[in-house]
Scaffold this motif. Structure first.
Motif, PDB file in Angstrom:
ATOM      1  N   ASP A  63       0.822  -1.210   0.000  1.00 19.20           N
ATOM      2  CA  ASP A  63       0.000   0.000   0.000  1.00 19.20           C
ATOM      3  C   ASP A  63       0.855   1.259   0.000  1.00 19.20           C
ATOM      4  OD1 ASP A  63      -3.010  -1.025   0.849  1.00 19.20           O
ATOM      5  OD2 ASP A  63      -1.406  -2.240   1.720  1.00 19.20           O
ATOM      6  N   GLY A  64       1.931   1.249   0.765  1.00 14.64           N
ATOM      7  CA  GLY A  64       2.792   2.431   0.843  1.00 14.64           C
ATOM      8  C   GLY A  64       3.433   2.778  -0.486  1.00 14.64           C
ATOM      9  N   VAL A  65       3.892   1.777  -1.202  1.00 16.15           N
ATOM     10  CA  VAL A  65       4.518   2.009  -2.516  1.00 16.15           C
ATOM     11  C   VAL A  65       3.476   2.525  -3.511  1.00 16.15           C
ATOM     12  CG1 VAL A  65       5.664   0.890  -4.465  1.00 16.15           C
ATOM     13  CG2 VAL A  65       6.371   0.362  -2.128  1.00 16.15           C
ATOM     14  N   ALA A  66       2.278   1.927  -3.473  1.00 19.92           N
ATOM     15  CA  ALA A  66       1.209   2.382  -4.373  1.00 19.92           C
ATOM     16  C   ALA A  66       0.797   3.811  -4.044  1.00 19.92           C
ATOM     17  CB  ALA A  66       0.008   1.448  -4.278  1.00 19.92           C
ATOM     18  N   LEU A  67       0.707   4.122  -2.759  1.00 22.90           N
ATOM     19  CA  LEU A  67       0.360   5.485  -2.347  1.00 22.90           C
ATOM     20  C   LEU A  67       1.404   6.485  -2.822  1.00 22.90           C
ATOM     21  CD1 LEU A  67      -1.348   7.518  -0.771  1.00 22.90           C
ATOM     22  CD2 LEU A  67      -0.008   6.902   1.257  1.00 22.90           C
ATOM     23  N   LEU A  68       2.658   6.146  -2.670  1.00 21.56           N
ATOM     24  CA  LEU A  68       3.734   7.029  -3.119  1.00 21.56           C
ATOM     25  C   LEU A  68       3.657   7.264  -4.633  1.00 21.56           C
ATOM     26  CD1 LEU A  68       6.279   8.649  -2.475  1.00 21.56           C
ATOM     27  CD2 LEU A  68       7.586   6.533  -2.755  1.00 21.56           C
ATOM     28  N   ALA A  70       1.022   6.918  -6.589  1.00 19.93           N
ATOM     29  CA  ALA A  70      -0.191   7.679  -6.903  1.00 19.93           C
ATOM     30  C   ALA A  70      -0.027   9.147  -6.516  1.00 19.93           C
ATOM     31  CB  ALA A  70      -1.391   7.076  -6.189  1.00 19.93           C
ATOM     32  N   HIS A  71       0.585   9.394  -5.376  1.00 19.89           N
ATOM     33  CA  HIS A  71       0.793  10.777  -4.929  1.00 19.89           C
ATOM     34  C   HIS A  71       1.697  11.539  -5.897  1.00 19.89           C
ATOM     35  CE1 HIS A  71       1.323  14.218  -2.338  1.00 19.89           C
ATOM     36  NE2 HIS A  71       2.632  14.060  -2.416  1.00 19.89           N
ATOM     37  N   ARG A  72       2.791  10.918  -6.288  1.00 22.00           N
ATOM     38  CA  ARG A  72       3.699  11.573  -7.235  1.00 22.00           C
ATOM     39  C   ARG A  72       2.999  11.869  -8.553  1.00 22.00           C
ATOM     40  NH1 ARG A  72       9.157   7.979  -6.095  1.00 22.00           N
ATOM     41  NH2 ARG A  72       9.808   9.150  -4.247  1.00 22.00           N
ATOM     42  N   ALA A  73       2.205  10.920  -9.024  1.00 21.77           N
ATOM     43  CA  ALA A  73       1.465  11.126 -10.278  1.00 21.77           C
ATOM     44  C   ALA A  73       0.426  12.234 -10.115  1.00 21.77           C
ATOM     45  CB  ALA A  73       0.804   9.828 -10.714  1.00 21.77           C
ATOM     46  N   ALA A  74      -0.259  12.246  -8.984  1.00 24.43           N
ATOM     47  CA  ALA A  74      -1.280  13.272  -8.742  1.00 24.43           C
ATOM     48  C   ALA A  74      -0.655  14.656  -8.679  1.00 24.43           C
ATOM     49  CB  ALA A  74      -2.035  12.973  -7.452  1.00 24.43           C
ATOM     50  N   MET A  75       0.517  14.762  -8.076  1.00 23.74           N
ATOM     51  CA  MET A  75       1.196  16.061  -7.984  1.00 23.74           C
ATOM     52  C   MET A  75       1.575  16.600  -9.360  1.00 23.74           C
ATOM     53  SD  MET A  75       1.026  16.854  -4.861  1.00 23.74           S
ATOM     54  CE  MET A  75       2.095  18.265  -4.815  1.00 23.74           C
ATOM     55  N   MET A  76       1.735  15.707 -10.322  1.00 24.50           N
ATOM     56  CA  MET A  76       2.072  16.134 -11.683  1.00 24.50           C
ATOM     57  C   MET A  76       0.835  16.142 -12.588  1.00 24.50           C
ATOM     58  SD  MET A  76       5.795  14.385 -12.079  1.00 24.50           S
ATOM     59  CE  MET A  76       6.171  15.311 -13.537  1.00 24.50           C
ATOM     60  N   ASP A  77      -0.338  15.889 -11.961  1.00 29.89           N
ATOM     61  CA  ASP A  77      -1.619  15.881 -12.672  1.00 29.89           C
ATOM     62  C   ASP A  77      -1.681  14.799 -13.756  1.00 29.89           C
ATOM     63  OD1 ASP A  77      -4.204  16.856 -12.756  1.00 29.89           O
ATOM     64  OD2 ASP A  77      -3.759  18.365 -14.276  1.00 29.89           O
ATOM     65  N   TYR A  78      -1.084  13.646 -13.453  1.00 32.43           N
ATOM     66  CA  TYR A  78      -1.109  12.496 -14.367  1.00 32.43           C
ATOM     67  C   TYR A  78      -2.152  11.488 -13.873  1.00 32.43           C
ATOM     68  CZ  TYR A  78       3.457  14.139 -16.116  1.00 32.43           C
ATOM     69  OH  TYR A  78       4.486  14.871 -16.651  1.00 32.43           O
ATOM     70  N   LEU A  79      -3.416  11.756 -14.151  1.00 34.27           N
ATOM     71  CA  LEU A  79      -4.503  10.919 -13.665  1.00 34.27           C
ATOM     72  C   LEU A  79      -4.373   9.475 -14.143  1.00 34.27           C
ATOM     73  CD1 LEU A  79      -7.101  10.619 -12.080  1.00 34.27           C
ATOM     74  CD2 LEU A  79      -8.348  11.388 -14.110  1.00 34.27           C
ATOM     75  N   ASP A  80      -3.896   9.275 -15.362  1.00 33.78           N
ATOM     76  CA  ASP A  80      -3.754   7.909 -15.873  1.00 33.78           C
ATOM     77  C   ASP A  80      -2.781   7.098 -15.022  1.00 33.78           C
ATOM     78  OD1 ASP A  80      -1.678   9.579 -16.855  1.00 33.78           O
ATOM     79  OD2 ASP A  80      -1.310   8.233 -18.554  1.00 33.78           O
ATOM     80  N   GLN A  81      -1.727   7.745 -14.495  1.00 35.03           N
ATOM     81  CA  GLN A  81      -0.766   7.039 -13.649  1.00 35.03           C
ATOM     82  C   GLN A  81      -1.321   6.796 -12.247  1.00 35.03           C
ATOM     83  OE1 GLN A  81       3.168   8.729 -13.768  1.00 35.03           O
ATOM     84  NE2 GLN A  81       3.176   8.815 -16.007  1.00 35.03           N
ATOM     85  N   VAL A  82      -2.180   7.695 -11.775  1.00 34.37           N
ATOM     86  CA  VAL A  82      -2.855   7.472 -10.490  1.00 34.37           C
ATOM     87  C   VAL A  82      -3.726   6.224 -10.598  1.00 34.37           C
ATOM     88  CG1 VAL A  82      -4.534   8.379  -8.834  1.00 34.37           C
ATOM     89  CG2 VAL A  82      -2.847   9.922  -9.856  1.00 34.37           C
ATOM     90  N   ILE A  83      -4.486   6.139 -11.683  1.00 35.65           N
ATOM     91  CA  ILE A  83      -5.351   4.985 -11.913  1.00 35.65           C
ATOM     92  C   ILE A  83      -4.520   3.715 -12.076  1.00 35.65           C
ATOM     93  CG2 ILE A  83      -6.986   3.957 -13.551  1.00 35.65           C
ATOM     94  CD1 ILE A  83      -8.000   6.892 -14.013  1.00 35.65           C
ATOM     95  N   ALA A  84      -3.400   3.805 -12.767  1.00 30.29           N
ATOM     96  CA  ALA A  84      -2.526   2.648 -12.958  1.00 30.29           C
ATOM     97  C   ALA A  84      -1.992   2.146 -11.615  1.00 30.29           C
ATOM     98  CB  ALA A  84      -1.379   2.991 -13.896  1.00 30.29           C
ATOM     99  N   ALA A  85      -1.648   3.049 -10.719  1.00 35.56           N
ATOM    100  CA  ALA A  85      -1.171   2.643  -9.391  1.00 35.56           C
ATOM    101  C   ALA A  85      -2.278   1.936  -8.620  1.00 35.56           C
ATOM    102  CB  ALA A  85      -0.675   3.865  -8.610  1.00 35.56           C
ATOM    103  N   ASP A  86      -3.489   2.446  -8.735  1.00 36.12           N
ATOM    104  CA  ASP A  86      -4.633   1.822  -8.060  1.00 36.12           C
ATOM    105  C   ASP A  86      -4.901   0.422  -8.616  1.00 36.12           C
ATOM    106  OD1 ASP A  86      -6.979   1.897  -6.277  1.00 36.12           O
ATOM    107  OD2 ASP A  86      -8.114   1.943  -8.153  1.00 36.12           O
ATOM    108  N   VAL A  87      -4.867   0.290  -9.922  1.00 36.03           N
ATOM    109  CA  VAL A  87      -5.098  -1.014 -10.556  1.00 36.03           C
ATOM    110  C   VAL A  87      -4.005  -1.999 -10.156  1.00 36.03           C
ATOM    111  CG1 VAL A  87      -5.162  -2.217 -12.782  1.00 36.03           C
ATOM    112  CG2 VAL A  87      -6.450  -0.092 -12.476  1.00 36.03           C
ATOM    113  N   ALA A  88      -2.762  -1.546 -10.180  1.00 35.06           N
ATOM    114  CA  ALA A  88      -1.640  -2.422  -9.811  1.00 35.06           C
ATOM    115  C   ALA A  88      -1.789  -2.901  -8.359  1.00 35.06           C
ATOM    116  CB  ALA A  88      -0.313  -1.692 -10.002  1.00 35.06           C
TER     117      ALA A  88
END
Length: 113
Positions: A63-68, A70-88
């Protein structure tokens, strides 16, 4: 002495640990401690300590790695990468029940927020 009221973000961990009426409470995220007690894996303070250490380590590495990520992707406004982290993360959950509970907890926590 006057203390400032905590903001909603500060209260999320408290809600997660104490909200027995929501599927985000301590009962829902017990990581199987009830079964561990019933089977004798957890039987005293030392075994509780080992169980908690293992659960926290597992959570940090998954969970911690996925959160990190997703957070990094969200900070760069990369929604597709946030979703990819959630799916992974979801794909790495063992068993349907764990995936379903994780999804339910996330939905309820988002509604609460």
């Amino acid at each position: 002495m006057t203390m400032a009221a905590p903001n909603a973000v500060d209260m999320i961990p408290v809600t997660q640990l104490g909200a027995s009426t929501l599927p985000v409470g301590a009962f829902s995220v017990s990581t199987g401690v009830e079964s561990a007690i019933q089977t004798g894996v957890v039987r005293d303070i030392e075994s509780v300590h080992g169980f908690v250490q293992a659960a926290v380590g597992q959570s940090a590495q998954l969970d911690g790695v996925a959160l990190l990520a997703a957070h990094r992707a969200a900070m760069m406004d990369y929604l597709d990468q946030v979703i990819a982290a959630d799916v992974a993360l979801s794909l790495r959950r063992v068993g349907d029940e764990q995936r379903i509970m994780s999804t339910r907890m996330g939905k309820k926590l988002a509604q609460l927020g």
